[in-house]
Design an enzyme around this catalytic site. Sequence first.
Site, PDB file in Angstrom:
ATOM      1  N   GLY A  70       0.812  -1.218   0.000  1.00  0.00           N
ATOM      2  CA  GLY A  70       0.000   0.000   0.000  1.00  0.00           C
ATOM      3  C   GLY A  70       0.840   1.261   0.000  1.00  0.00           C
ATOM      4  O   GLY A  70       0.462   2.269  -0.608  1.00  0.00           O
ATOM      5  N   THR A  71       1.989   1.211   0.660  1.00  0.00           N
ATOM      6  CA  THR A  71       2.828   2.407   0.739  1.00  0.00           C
ATOM      7  C   THR A  71       3.326   2.792  -0.655  1.00  0.00           C
ATOM      8  O   THR A  71       3.179   3.938  -1.087  1.00  0.00           O
ATOM      9  CB  THR A  71       4.030   2.146   1.685  1.00  0.00           C
ATOM     10  OG1 THR A  71       3.505   1.832   2.974  1.00  0.00           O
ATOM     11  CG2 THR A  71       4.936   3.347   1.783  1.00  0.00           C
ATOM     12  N   ASN A 156      -7.760   3.980   8.728  1.00  0.00           N
ATOM     13  CA  ASN A 156      -7.119   2.816   9.361  1.00  0.00           C
ATOM     14  C   ASN A 156      -7.241   2.823  10.879  1.00  0.00           C
ATOM     15  O   ASN A 156      -7.169   1.781  11.506  1.00  0.00           O
ATOM     16  CB  ASN A 156      -5.637   2.743   8.960  1.00  0.00           C
ATOM     17  CG  ASN A 156      -4.873   4.018   9.236  1.00  0.00           C
ATOM     18  OD1 ASN A 156      -5.387   5.113   9.043  1.00  0.00           O
ATOM     19  ND2 ASN A 156      -3.655   3.889   9.701  1.00  0.00           N
ATOM     20  N   SER A 204      -3.696  -3.375  -0.504  1.00  0.00           N
ATOM     21  CA  SER A 204      -2.564  -4.130   0.035  1.00  0.00           C
ATOM     22  C   SER A 204      -3.046  -5.501   0.509  1.00  0.00           C
ATOM     23  O   SER A 204      -4.047  -5.599   1.222  1.00  0.00           O
ATOM     24  CB  SER A 204      -1.981  -3.336   1.210  1.00  0.00           C
ATOM     25  OG  SER A 204      -0.934  -4.054   1.800  1.00  0.00           O
ATOM     26  N   HIS A 206      -1.862  -7.756   2.652  1.00  0.00           N
ATOM     27  CA  HIS A 206      -1.760  -8.286   4.020  1.00  0.00           C
ATOM     28  C   HIS A 206      -2.873  -7.818   4.944  1.00  0.00           C
ATOM     29  O   HIS A 206      -2.973  -8.269   6.081  1.00  0.00           O
ATOM     30  CB  HIS A 206      -0.366  -8.018   4.614  1.00  0.00           C
ATOM     31  CG  HIS A 206      -0.087  -6.612   5.037  1.00  0.00           C
ATOM     32  ND1 HIS A 206      -0.129  -6.225   6.350  1.00  0.00           N
ATOM     33  CD2 HIS A 206       0.276  -5.505   4.342  1.00  0.00           C
ATOM     34  CE1 HIS A 206       0.206  -4.930   6.447  1.00  0.00           C
ATOM     35  NE2 HIS A 206       0.453  -4.481   5.234  1.00  0.00           N
ATOM     36  N   THR A 242      11.675  -7.086 -11.444  1.00  0.00           N
ATOM     37  CA  THR A 242      11.112  -8.427 -11.589  1.00  0.00           C
ATOM     38  C   THR A 242       9.975  -8.625 -10.590  1.00  0.00           C
ATOM     39  O   THR A 242      10.124  -8.308  -9.412  1.00  0.00           O
ATOM     40  CB  THR A 242      12.219  -9.488 -11.349  1.00  0.00           C
ATOM     41  OG1 THR A 242      13.297  -9.209 -12.233  1.00  0.00           O
ATOM     42  CG2 THR A 242      11.699 -10.902 -11.578  1.00  0.00           C
ATOM     43  N   CYS A 331       2.391   1.659  12.234  1.00  0.00           N
ATOM     44  CA  CYS A 331       3.636   2.357  11.927  1.00  0.00           C
ATOM     45  C   CYS A 331       4.003   3.328  13.042  1.00  0.00           C
ATOM     46  O   CYS A 331       5.142   3.676  13.235  1.00  0.00           O
ATOM     47  CB  CYS A 331       3.496   3.139  10.631  1.00  0.00           C
ATOM     48  SG  CYS A 331       2.492   2.300   9.440  1.00  0.00           S
TER      49      CYS A 331
HETATM   50  N1  PLP Z   1      -2.617   2.995   3.838  1.00  0.00           N
HETATM   51  C1  PLP Z   1      -3.318   2.599   4.911  1.00  0.00           C
HETATM   52  C2  PLP Z   1      -4.648   3.200   5.156  1.00  0.00           C
HETATM   53  C3  PLP Z   1      -2.809   1.631   5.775  1.00  0.00           C
HETATM   54  O1  PLP Z   1      -3.511   1.256   6.843  1.00  0.00           O
HETATM   55  C4  PLP Z   1      -1.544   1.066   5.485  1.00  0.00           C
HETATM   56  C5  PLP Z   1      -0.937   0.053   6.394  1.00  0.00           C
HETATM   57  O2  PLP Z   1      -1.125   0.082   7.587  1.00  0.00           O
HETATM   58  C6  PLP Z   1      -0.855   1.494   4.338  1.00  0.00           C
HETATM   59  C7  PLP Z   1      -1.426   2.461   3.544  1.00  0.00           C
HETATM   60  C8  PLP Z   1       0.472   0.908   3.970  1.00  0.00           C
HETATM   61  O3  PLP Z   1       0.307  -0.360   3.408  1.00  0.00           O
HETATM   62  P1  PLP Z   1       1.545  -1.399   3.359  1.00  0.00           P
HETATM   63  O4  PLP Z   1       1.749  -1.872   4.762  1.00  0.00           O
HETATM   64  O5  PLP Z   1       1.079  -2.489   2.445  1.00  0.00           O
HETATM   65  O6  PLP Z   1       2.705  -0.663   2.813  1.00  0.00           O
END
Ligand code: PLP
Length: 386
Positions: A70-71, A156, A204, A206, A242, A331
């Site tokens: 997601g990042t 989140n 994402s 996970h 890749t 995070c």
């Molecule tokens: N965006 C949101 C709303 C999230 O909750 C998160 C992860 O906690 C991310 C982005 C980042 O995703 P990733 O952990 O796959 O980099």
Amino acid sequence: MSINLDNNATTRPAPEVIDAMTECLSEDWGNPSSAHRRGLSARRRVDLARDSVAKLVGCRANEIVFTSGGTEAGNLAVVGGFDRVRQSDPRRRIVIGPGTEHPAIGDAFAECVRLGGEHVTLPVGNDGLLDIDVLEELLRARGDECALLSVMWANNETGVIQPLDRIGRLCRDHGVLVHTDAVQWVGRMPCDFASLPVDLLSCSAHKFHGPKGVGALVVRSGVQVRPRALGGAQERERRGGTENVPAIAGFGVACELADSWLSADRLESMSRLRDGFERLILDSLPGVVVNGGGAPRLWNTSNLGFESTRAQFLVVVLSERGVAASGGSACASGSIEPSGVLLGMGLDPETASSSLRFSMARDTTDEELERAVEIIVDAVRAARES
Ligand code: PLP
């Protein structure tokens, strides 16, 4: 006994996901860009997964760009999108978003500013919902200077759901590119990208029982983003490198599982579980607030403020007693700062520092929640007494 109520941080990979990944690692370990058989069989894995992601998200397979999560997807959308808009119309230099975005987006906004952009932060109300009047005013006054808006579909930390349809339509009226960070939404809620007024969507694996380190940016046909990972023609020249075939295959299987779960119509019963959990806590303890409780929320997220406690301390006590919860986003969980999301909603620092996030998965049970409530109530009472 262990009760996982921290599923917004990450979820347990499904056994089917692990099987698919193991198979890829031991058998389909070729490079999908190779022209020989082994390469073709790895390519097939990637193509199959792409179809499964497309089905879950409601987009075309060729609109998907696989990323490392997601990042990276959010970075690519915001910085890559901003870059391209500016290239075709240098007047458009404003990037817009509420102050309650994930750091993946907040830092991408900062990068846009470094590249010559201007960042306008939109306020959210006490309920966590973006102030649409302020957005309308901005678009009316400076719409032709705006490049891109990014907004989390579901937050989140609170699970608050933004009115994406309305936001997207407003932006479209002014030619502003729209990205939604749907990392907490996809896999938990129905998604039909084709009918959404947004151009870019990130997700994402996970967060819904897939592996970590893989995700996707959905880029609507005709929309362009400048690649951030250079050096290869993969992903239709939008992301070099890749492909992580085992992770992508696991992502595909996670999407299939989520898709069949969603078609089993469980959303209402899951929301009832969440409401029951909150009711039990509110009935057992005074001085509890449901942060974002006045807005539509994801079925799996409950953010509760426990007056006269410290979230950092409660997280540790609960963990020792078998309940995994979180004091904010994963995070930021090492930080002692109160959550920026809650402060952005106008909570005072005291209440923000006393708030915990509980987040369920689709296999969370009523029994687990009842047991968790007993443990939480005990822990909060003890913390208040001490
Ligand atoms: N965006 C949101 C709303 C999230 O909750 C998160 C992860 O906690 C991310 C982005 C980042 O995703 P990733 O952990 O796959 O980099």
